[in-house]
Design a protein around this motif. Structure first.
Motif, mmCIF file in Angstrom:
data_model
loop_
_atom_site.group_PDB
_atom_site.id
_atom_site.type_symbol
_atom_site.label_atom_id
_atom_site.label_comp_id
_atom_site.label_asym_id
_atom_site.label_seq_id
_atom_site.Cartn_x
_atom_site.Cartn_y
_atom_site.Cartn_z
ATOM 1 N N VAL A 135 -6.051 8.863 -0.084
ATOM 2 C CA VAL A 135 -7.068 8.126 0.913
ATOM 3 C C VAL A 135 -7.915 7.173 0.230
ATOM 4 O O VAL A 135 -8.216 6.055 0.459
ATOM 5 C CB VAL A 135 -8.073 9.118 1.882
ATOM 6 N N PHE A 176 -0.364 9.959 7.754
ATOM 7 C CA PHE A 176 -1.408 9.349 6.894
ATOM 8 C C PHE A 176 -2.216 8.063 8.137
ATOM 9 O O PHE A 176 -1.648 7.562 8.602
ATOM 10 C CB PHE A 176 -0.778 8.594 5.711
ATOM 11 N N MET A 177 -3.571 8.183 7.664
ATOM 12 C CA MET A 177 -4.404 7.457 8.359
ATOM 13 C C MET A 177 -5.511 6.726 7.308
ATOM 14 O O MET A 177 -6.065 7.438 6.798
ATOM 15 C CB MET A 177 -4.903 7.701 9.750
ATOM 16 N N GLY A 178 -5.462 5.610 7.309
ATOM 17 C CA GLY A 178 -6.631 4.688 6.591
ATOM 18 C C GLY A 178 -7.531 4.304 7.221
ATOM 19 O O GLY A 178 -7.522 4.568 8.492
ATOM 20 N N SER A 179 -8.838 3.828 6.677
ATOM 21 C CA SER A 179 -9.910 3.580 7.521
ATOM 22 C C SER A 179 -9.594 2.585 8.613
ATOM 23 O O SER A 179 -10.230 2.408 9.686
ATOM 24 C CB SER A 179 -11.010 2.944 6.706
ATOM 25 N N SER A 180 -8.503 1.543 8.460
ATOM 26 C CA SER A 180 -8.072 0.579 9.617
ATOM 27 C C SER A 180 -7.631 1.453 10.743
ATOM 28 O O SER A 180 -7.856 0.754 11.918
ATOM 29 C CB SER A 180 -7.056 0.034 8.729
ATOM 30 N N ARG A 235 1.031 4.327 -2.821
ATOM 31 C CA ARG A 235 0.834 6.027 -2.127
ATOM 32 C C ARG A 235 1.872 6.717 -2.503
ATOM 33 O O ARG A 235 1.570 7.930 -2.913
ATOM 34 C CB ARG A 235 0.589 6.032 -0.732
ATOM 35 N N LEU A 252 -15.268 6.588 2.635
ATOM 36 C CA LEU A 252 -14.426 7.505 2.419
ATOM 37 C C LEU A 252 -14.003 7.930 1.075
ATOM 38 O O LEU A 252 -13.477 8.835 0.437
ATOM 39 C CB LEU A 252 -12.967 7.336 3.269
ATOM 40 N N ASP A 264 -2.189 2.119 8.482
ATOM 41 C CA ASP A 264 -3.034 1.646 7.568
ATOM 42 C C ASP A 264 -3.420 0.103 7.785
ATOM 43 O O ASP A 264 -3.196 -0.361 8.915
ATOM 44 C CB ASP A 264 -2.469 1.686 6.040
ATOM 45 N N LEU A 304 0.752 -1.219 -0.142
ATOM 46 C CA LEU A 304 0.063 -0.173 0.015
ATOM 47 C C LEU A 304 0.948 1.314 -0.025
ATOM 48 O O LEU A 304 0.464 2.411 -0.713
ATOM 49 C CB LEU A 304 -0.943 0.182 1.275
ATOM 50 N N THR A 314 -7.014 -1.400 -0.400
ATOM 51 C CA THR A 314 -7.138 -2.375 0.923
ATOM 52 C C THR A 314 -8.247 -3.168 0.721
ATOM 53 O O THR A 314 -8.390 -4.501 0.851
ATOM 54 C CB THR A 314 -7.394 -1.461 2.173
ATOM 55 N N MET A 319 -15.659 1.756 6.740
ATOM 56 C CA MET A 319 -15.463 3.084 6.377
ATOM 57 C C MET A 319 -14.909 3.526 4.997
ATOM 58 O O MET A 319 -14.957 4.595 4.778
ATOM 59 C CB MET A 319 -15.007 3.763 7.587
ATOM 60 N N GLY A 320 -14.370 2.355 4.640
ATOM 61 C CA GLY A 320 -13.310 2.578 3.366
ATOM 62 C C GLY A 320 -14.012 3.189 2.323
ATOM 63 O O GLY A 320 -13.498 4.111 1.587
ATOM 64 N N PRO A 337 -17.217 -2.129 13.531
ATOM 65 C CA PRO A 337 -15.766 -1.434 13.499
ATOM 66 C C PRO A 337 -15.101 -1.081 12.058
ATOM 67 O O PRO A 337 -14.278 -0.292 11.915
ATOM 68 C CB PRO A 337 -15.058 -2.564 14.305
ATOM 69 N N ASN A 344 -5.936 4.205 -1.213
ATOM 70 C CA ASN A 344 -5.708 3.653 -0.125
ATOM 71 C C ASN A 344 -6.923 2.457 0.044
ATOM 72 O O ASN A 344 -6.577 1.227 0.414
ATOM 73 C CB ASN A 344 -5.194 4.191 1.258
ATOM 74 N N GLU A 345 -7.971 2.851 0.390
ATOM 75 C CA GLU A 345 -9.228 2.288 0.565
ATOM 76 C C GLU A 345 -9.430 1.275 -0.390
ATOM 77 O O GLU A 345 -9.888 0.104 -0.066
ATOM 78 C CB GLU A 345 -10.265 3.229 0.903
#
Lengths: 153, 137
Positions: A43, B55-59, A21, A112, B24, A17, A50, A108-109, A105, A46-47
């Motif tokens: 973002v 950086f922060m992903g939804s994880s 990026r 976003l 992530d 990932l 993932t 959300m990916g 939990p 990445n989502e």
């Protein structure tokens, strides 16, 4: 610099990932994207990647092919994979209005991804791959060649 | 990604967890594991410093969610299987932010992500470390 299509293939591995990026961040700089849309697309990419790795390939080996296509002022990013066919644009939005202890939990990916892009387009390619295109409108500066002979802004 | 922990005792004991670098799906479980370890060591008030998280992903949101539930004494959901059934709980934390876990200085995009996902409603978010620490009771 050329405004042609730009491509990257990564293994369907969470450790890749960051490779993706970094590729996109460098490319965005070269294309002249402002920082805000760059961060938005980082973002979103990445989502999507993932989700392909975790939910598409389910941890199995595979590749994710990224194609970045300037289109006038718009940027189109196509992500292709060989995972089982699945259209993420049909996934309903998650509940985000619940008390914390009742919320799922994850999930959300895609929320976003939708928020940080202007359009998502899904299709199955002729060779049977998932293809998701992220569209971000009005983020590319005019190409130098497009200014030739034109009026000053 | 690097995790750094600091214990402060005034005005009340608070554990500061700094998450540095990028968060992530490849490393979010480290945050959860660290949160579990802190909880096992007795931590019950946590200030998560996001100032150096670029950086922060939804994880990362999953990690925040899970660690927060731990600190609240709620059962933590299993990230792999999701959490499909709604359960009747003996108590409710009510509307608004909870008091066990607070956030410090998320970078703008991360702050925006917390707002987009509605996660900001569960946290007090501070720009000043001392103000954050003073808010714990």
């Amino acid at each position: 610099m050329s405004r042609g299509d730009l491509a990257l293939s990564i293994a369907a591995d969470l450790n890749e990932l960051e490779t993706m990026r970094q590729f996109f961040e460098a490319l965005a700089l070269q294309l002249g994207l402002d920082r805000e849309p760059t961060l938005d697309l980082l973002v979103a990419l990445n989502e999507v990647a993932t989700n392909v790795i975790l939910h598409g390939y389910h941890g199995a080996s595979g590749t994710i092919d990224l194609l970045v296509r300037p289109s006038g002022p718009d940027l189109l990013i196509t992500i292709c994979d060989h995972a089982p066919l699945f259209d993420p644009t049909t996934v309903p939005p998650p509940r985000i209005d619940l008390p914390l202890e009742l919320r799922q939990p994850g999930g959300m990916g895609l929320l976003l991804t939708r928020h940080y892009t202007d359009e998502l387009r899904y299709r199955v390619t002729p060779d049977g791959r998932n293809e998701l295109t992220l569209v971000k409108r009005g983020v590319l500066p005019p190409h130098p060649k497009e200014h030739q002979g034109g009026a000053e802004d | 990604m690097e995790l750094k922990t600091e214990q402060v005792t005034a005005p009340v004991p608070v554990t500061i967890l700094s998450v540095v670098g990028k968060l992530d799906a490849s490393n979010y479980e480290q945050v959860i594991a660290h949160g579990k370890a802190l909880h096992a060591e007795g931590a019950r008030r946590l200030l998560i410093d996001l100032s150096d998280l670029s950086f922060m992903g939804s994880s990362g949101i999953v990690a925040l969610h899970t660690v927060t539930l731990l600190m609240l004494g709620e059962p933590a959901p299993e990230p792999e299987s999701g959490w499909s059934a709604l359960r009747a709980l003996d108590h409710s934390h009510g509307p608004g932010p909870q008091a066990a876990v607070k956030l410090l200085s998320p970078q703008p995009k991360i702050a925006d992500m917390l707002a987009v996902t509605g996660m900001d409603t569960y946290y007090q978010i501070f720009a000043d470390r001392e103000a954050a620490l003073a808010s714990f009771v």
